[in-house]
Design a protein around this motif. Structure first.
Motif, mmCIF file in Angstrom:
data_model
loop_
_atom_site.group_PDB
_atom_site.id
_atom_site.type_symbol
_atom_site.label_atom_id
_atom_site.label_comp_id
_atom_site.label_asym_id
_atom_site.label_seq_id
_atom_site.Cartn_x
_atom_site.Cartn_y
_atom_site.Cartn_z
ATOM 1 N N LEU A 99 0.825 -1.206 0.000
ATOM 2 C CA LEU A 99 0.000 0.000 0.000
ATOM 3 C C LEU A 99 0.862 1.260 0.000
ATOM 4 N N LYS A 100 1.933 1.260 0.753
ATOM 5 C CA LYS A 100 2.830 2.410 0.757
ATOM 6 C C LYS A 100 3.431 2.647 -0.629
ATOM 7 N N GLU A 101 3.769 1.571 -1.332
ATOM 8 C CA GLU A 101 4.300 1.682 -2.695
ATOM 9 C C GLU A 101 3.285 2.309 -3.651
ATOM 10 N N ASN A 102 2.014 2.233 -3.300
ATOM 11 C CA ASN A 102 0.943 2.753 -4.146
ATOM 12 C C ASN A 102 0.370 4.068 -3.620
ATOM 13 N N GLY A 103 1.130 4.776 -2.805
ATOM 14 C CA GLY A 103 0.748 6.118 -2.391
ATOM 15 C C GLY A 103 -0.026 6.245 -1.099
ATOM 16 N N PHE A 104 -0.245 5.162 -0.389
ATOM 17 C CA PHE A 104 -0.956 5.205 0.883
ATOM 18 C C PHE A 104 0.039 5.514 1.999
ATOM 19 N N VAL A 105 -0.397 6.262 2.984
ATOM 20 C CA VAL A 105 0.435 6.583 4.144
ATOM 21 C C VAL A 105 -0.033 5.709 5.308
ATOM 22 N N TYR A 106 0.898 4.956 5.877
ATOM 23 C CA TYR A 106 0.574 4.099 7.020
ATOM 24 C C TYR A 106 0.359 4.973 8.249
ATOM 25 N N ASP A 107 -0.780 4.779 8.932
ATOM 26 C CA ASP A 107 -1.153 5.628 10.061
ATOM 27 C C ASP A 107 -1.230 4.846 11.369
ATOM 28 N N GLY A 108 -0.635 3.663 11.408
ATOM 29 C CA GLY A 108 -0.598 2.881 12.640
ATOM 30 C C GLY A 108 -1.431 1.622 12.570
ATOM 31 N N GLY A 109 -1.260 0.783 13.577
ATOM 32 C CA GLY A 109 -1.991 -0.475 13.598
ATOM 33 C C GLY A 109 -1.952 -1.108 14.975
ATOM 34 N N GLU A 110 -2.593 -2.256 15.066
ATOM 35 C CA GLU A 110 -2.607 -2.996 16.324
ATOM 36 C C GLU A 110 -2.874 -4.467 16.053
ATOM 37 N N ASP A 111 -2.415 -5.318 16.957
ATOM 38 C CA ASP A 111 -2.672 -6.747 16.851
ATOM 39 C C ASP A 111 -4.119 -7.038 17.228
ATOM 40 N N LEU A 112 -4.661 -8.092 16.633
ATOM 41 C CA LEU A 112 -6.035 -8.516 16.891
ATOM 42 C C LEU A 112 -6.049 -10.003 17.235
ATOM 43 N N LYS A 113 -7.022 -10.427 18.009
ATOM 44 C CA LYS A 113 -7.213 -11.843 18.310
ATOM 45 C C LYS A 113 -8.682 -12.070 18.615
ATOM 46 N N THR A 114 -9.292 -12.991 17.868
ATOM 47 C CA THR A 114 -10.662 -13.406 18.139
ATOM 48 C C THR A 114 -10.741 -14.916 18.025
ATOM 49 N N LYS A 115 -11.303 -15.556 18.983
ATOM 50 C CA LYS A 115 -11.471 -17.012 19.017
ATOM 51 C C LYS A 115 -10.215 -17.716 18.515
ATOM 52 N N ASN A 116 -10.283 -18.344 17.338
ATOM 53 C CA ASN A 116 -9.161 -19.123 16.811
ATOM 54 C C ASN A 116 -8.450 -18.439 15.653
ATOM 55 N N ILE A 117 -8.517 -17.125 15.596
ATOM 56 C CA ILE A 117 -7.884 -16.427 14.484
ATOM 57 C C ILE A 117 -7.151 -15.189 14.992
ATOM 58 N N TYR A 118 -5.994 -14.971 14.423
ATOM 59 C CA TYR A 118 -5.174 -13.808 14.762
ATOM 60 C C TYR A 118 -5.371 -12.741 13.694
ATOM 61 N N GLY A 119 -4.923 -11.549 13.978
ATOM 62 C CA GLY A 119 -5.073 -10.506 12.980
ATOM 63 C C GLY A 119 -4.195 -9.310 13.244
#
Length: 107
Positions: free
Chosen positions: A75-95
């Motif tokens: 996404l950064k290569e295509n002009g998007f600016v990264y504005d932060g993130g966070e880890d996710l976890k629900t039941k049996n899936i990570y994110g």
């Protein structure tokens, strides 16, 4: 903007959904635009539009724990600016949640 974003994300070969995923893949991306506005005004005309986008990458196997970096970099290569993130976890899936800002020049 939705089609532009999907076109970029499709190159990853991962299932993509807007707002909600209803499939059964071991990894998938869900995206949404949580804000958009006209920006950069001159003579009462906006010269651009700014989009605020959230992308959630979900995966079942921890072998994919760092794949979010590939998504972010694409996404950064295509002009998007990264504005932060966070880890996710629900039941049996990570994110990983990632927020981006994209400014599109109007014609």
């Amino acid at each position: 903007m939705h089609n532009y974003l999907v076109g970029i994300l499709e190159t990853l070969g991962i299932d993509i959904a807007w707002m909600e995923y209803e499939g059964n893949s071991d990894e998938y991306i869900v995206f949404s635009i949580y804000d958009d506005k006209e920006s950069d005004f001159f003579d009462n005309t906006n010269l651009s539009e700014t989009y605020y986008i959230t992308i959630n990458y979900y995966f079942k196997s921890l072998k994919n724990i760092d794949k979010w970096e590939k998504i972010r970099d694409l996404l950064k290569e295509n002009g998007f600016v990264y504005d932060g993130g966070e880890d996710l976890k629900t039941k049996n899936i990570y994110g990983k949640n990632m927020d981006f800002i994209y400014k599109k020049t109007t014609s």
